[in-house]
Design an enzyme around this catalytic site. Structure first.
Site, short mmCIF file in Angstrom:
data_model
loop_
_atom_site.label_atom_id
_atom_site.label_comp_id
_atom_site.label_asym_id
_atom_site.label_seq_id
_atom_site.Cartn_x
_atom_site.Cartn_y
_atom_site.Cartn_z
N GLU A 164 0.68 -1.34 0.07
CA GLU A 164 0.12 -0.22 -0.06
C GLU A 164 0.83 1.32 0.11
O GLU A 164 2.07 1.29 0.74
CB GLU A 164 -0.96 0.03 1.26
N ASP A 165 0.44 2.20 -0.64
CA ASP A 165 0.56 3.67 -0.48
C ASP A 165 2.04 4.00 -0.32
O ASP A 165 2.61 4.83 0.70
CB ASP A 165 0.19 4.12 1.03
N CYS A 223 -6.80 3.61 -3.27
CA CYS A 223 -6.98 2.30 -3.45
C CYS A 223 -8.06 1.62 -4.20
O CYS A 223 -7.82 0.59 -4.99
CB CYS A 223 -6.57 1.48 -1.79
#
Length: 638
Positions: A44-45, A83
């Site tokens: 993620e991220d 997301c």
């Protein structure tokens, strides 16, 4: 006897020919490679900050070691900077804006004949496993062989090729901003905040440096997990049999990155390891580093081709590997509703210049909403803002957005200089703008229909949002795009009257958005607003009532908004709640009904406040911020 000899000779010759052909066939089969295993290791991220990308602050030994025998992509992008729409694009091979899955977080009806990546691979004989995040904005049930925390290629039948996904959450914006020591306890070395180099859109304070350093520590934890999975492949004798993807879902989980439709939000790290056995499947890329442009929409069709299967006609992405690879001229991006912050922005990138068009420029990225009033980096920015200690680059987060932005990423990688008015780039900018228009029309971008209208029409017709959008004529879409492009450009509100009278609900909606962006006197079109407050499309009535409430404080507008908040359709209630939040303290006439009737319908245990992770949570967040705007002190989620 002679006849028998001739006959026998022919039979022997035929037999020898059959044997020879059989041997040739066996030889050909032996030369054909087995279907490769395919492993996605995603996280993620995070933007491209692996050590192999030249970031000396990073500690990624396992990824860097893998990169030495892999292909490193320098122009890989998520198509969305947040997301759910990014993952929807990734798993379907379709632009989320085509499917209607570009909003965070939603429950979108998709076409019955939609086959996502694992379904296509299952039909090709693959074992498909996902560990564990889905977040596609549509139902994923039954689409994987296994989707759970225990999902693993080791659960497949012996000898069966696999497509496995492992997604790691430790680099998500939550852990990044929480600064929990327990998240990095596996590390022996930690990043020194004093050595951090922050981008100009973040304040350079001790707290922000600590968050930035912690983000790199979380990356180091992810790197350990990459090493663990590669070790499992090697232990199973599969490392030379498996094509490995390592990538992030979008940019950093910090302000100015995640949720921002710019390069900082869209560009991702992407390492592709293709074992020697399968090098012919990536024969179009000979170098260890490539600037070939790829987007998430291209991942699914590329994997399907690697597996030797047929790419469904519905998929919009392009295969980027092997002899059949297709070059991309442009990479497109989209940003729509995130949480309870409605937004419509689109981008196109040509390999050097990034062009962004904001369809709601009157709204700053950093809206007055709970998502921007939480802890960590946001709390630090808010603290410094209250003290008057933010630089001009950081203050831009709070300002209305330019209608159009152009960055030269070759000379301005930190995106500090908008070149939209540079005369020497006029031709280039016009070409990018036209390419974006054509892409939005060609793919029937549902962001133009808007969330409330597309969902209302899909529900009424019993169809998917995609089918609803595909049913629009090119002429209708051009009309909607024409008025949507007027936002931020209106000189006289009377110019919007033809669109107020349009038969297309979306054209009426965008005419109202364009009016909302106009700061001058709107008395000349007030009769149209009165009529539109009674429009049959809730999204149109809501937007009209929002404008009338803000500009004129008319009691009739509050009556409309209250009625819309009481609807049973959660999508329309969310649109109303967002408009009510935009009223600031002018929402006071609605406070009693919100507290006593509306909010209780959406309250629950999620974060100690909300009923579910989808529409009810975002309705609740908008209503909570509305109450705060009106002076009520409430204990919101942390």
């Amino acid at each position: 006897m002679i006849e028998m000899s001739v006959s026998s000779g022919r039979n022997v010759y035929a037999l020898l020919l059959l044997i020879l052909l059989g041997l040739m066939a066996c030889g050909a089969n032996e030369e054909l490679p087995e279907h490769p295993n395919i492993l996605w290791i995603s996280h993620e991220d995070l933007s491209p900050i692996y050590g192999c990308y030249g970031d000396a602050y990073a500690r990624t030994p396992y990824i860097d070691s893998l990169a030495k025998t892999s292909i490193r992509f320098t122009q890989a992008f998520s198509n969305a900077p947040i997301c759910a729409p990014a993952r929807s694009t990734l798993i379907t091979g379709m632009y989320a804006s085509s499917l209607g899955t570009q909003h965070l977080r939603s429950e979108i009806p998709v076409p019955e004949n939609l086959k996502i990546l694992p379904e296509v691979l299952k039909e090709a004989g693959y074992y498909t496993s996902n560990n564990v995040k889905t977040d596609y904005n549509f139902d994923h049930q039954g689409r994987w062989d296994e989707s759970s925390r225990e999902a693993h290629w080791r659960n497949r039948a012996e000898g069966q090729p696999f497509f496995g996904v492992f997604n790691f959450m430790m680099t998500h914006e939550g852990p990044t901003n929480a600064l929990r020591e327990s998240d990095t306890e596996s590390l022996e070395v930690y990043s020194d905040p004093d050595q951090a180099v922050l981008p100009p859109h973040l304040p350079d304070s001790p707290k922000m440096r600590e968050i930035w350093a912690h983000m790199y520590d979380l990356l180091a934890v992810f790197d350990q997990q990459v090493g663990k999975l590669l070790g499992q492949l090697e232990a199973d004798g599969l490392l030379d049999e498996t094509i490995v993807f390592v990538f992030s879902d979008h940019g950093h989980g910090l302000p100015g990155h995640k949720r921002w439709l710019d390069n900082a939000g869209l560009q991702i790290p992407f390492i592709l390891h293709v074992p020697d056995k399968y090098s012919h499947l990536a024969s179009n890329i000979q170098a260890s580093v490539t600037d070939r442009k790829v987007g998430f929409v291209d991942f699914a069709p590329t994997v399907i081709r690697l597996a030797g299967a047929e790419v469904p006609e519905m998929m919009e992405g392009k295969n980027f590997l092997g002899e059949a690879a297709e070059e991309k001229e442009f990479v497109f991006g989209y940003r729509d509703r995130a949480d309870d912050c409605y937004e419509v922005s689109r981008s196109v990138y040509d390999g050097r210049y990034l062009y962004v068009r904001h369809f709601m420029p009157q709204l700053p990225y950093y809206q007055n909403a709970l998502i921007f009033n939480k802890g960590g980096s946001y709390a630090e920015i808010n603290r410094l803002r209250d003290r008057g200690q933010l630089s001009e680059s950081v203050l831009q987060l709070f300002a209305p957005k330019p209608v159009e932005v152009v960055y030269d990423l070759e000379n301005d990688p930190l995106e500090q200089h908008n070149l939209i008015d540079q005369p020497e780039l006029a031709g280039r900018i016009a070409g990018l703008s036209q390419a974006l228009d054509e892409w939005m029309i060609r793919h029937r971008d549902t962001g133009l229909i808007t969330e409330g209208i597309m969902m209302e029409q899909a529900k009424a017709a019993g169809k998917s949002v995609y089918e609803i959008a595909q049913g629009y004529s090119t002429e209708a879409f051009r009309e909607i795009l024409e008025v949507a492009r007027m936002t931020g450009e209106v000189e006289e509100p009377e110019a919007l009257i033809p669109f107020f009278e349009s038969e297309e609900a979306s054209a009426r909606f965008w005419a109202l958005v364009a009016l909302d962006s106009y700061s001058g006197d709107i008395e000349a079109v007030f009769p149209y607003l009165s009529q539109l407050m009674q429009d049959g499309a809730p999204a149109v009535a809501i937007k009209s009532a929002e404008i009338v409430a803000k500009r004129m404080n008319d009691p009739r507008a509050f009556e409309v908004l209250e009625r819309m908040l009481k609807l049973d359709d959660e999508v329309q209630v969310l649109q109303a709640a967002i408009s009510v939040r935009q009223l600031g303290d002018k929402a006071q006439p609605l406070l009693e009904v919100i507290q006593e009737e509306i909010f209780p319908r959406y309250s629950g245990e999620i974060w100690g406040r909300y009923k579910s992770w989808s529409y009810p949570m975002f309705i609740g967040m908008a209503l909570d911020q509305t109450q705060i705007n009106c002076g009520r002190v409430i204990d919101t989620h942390k």
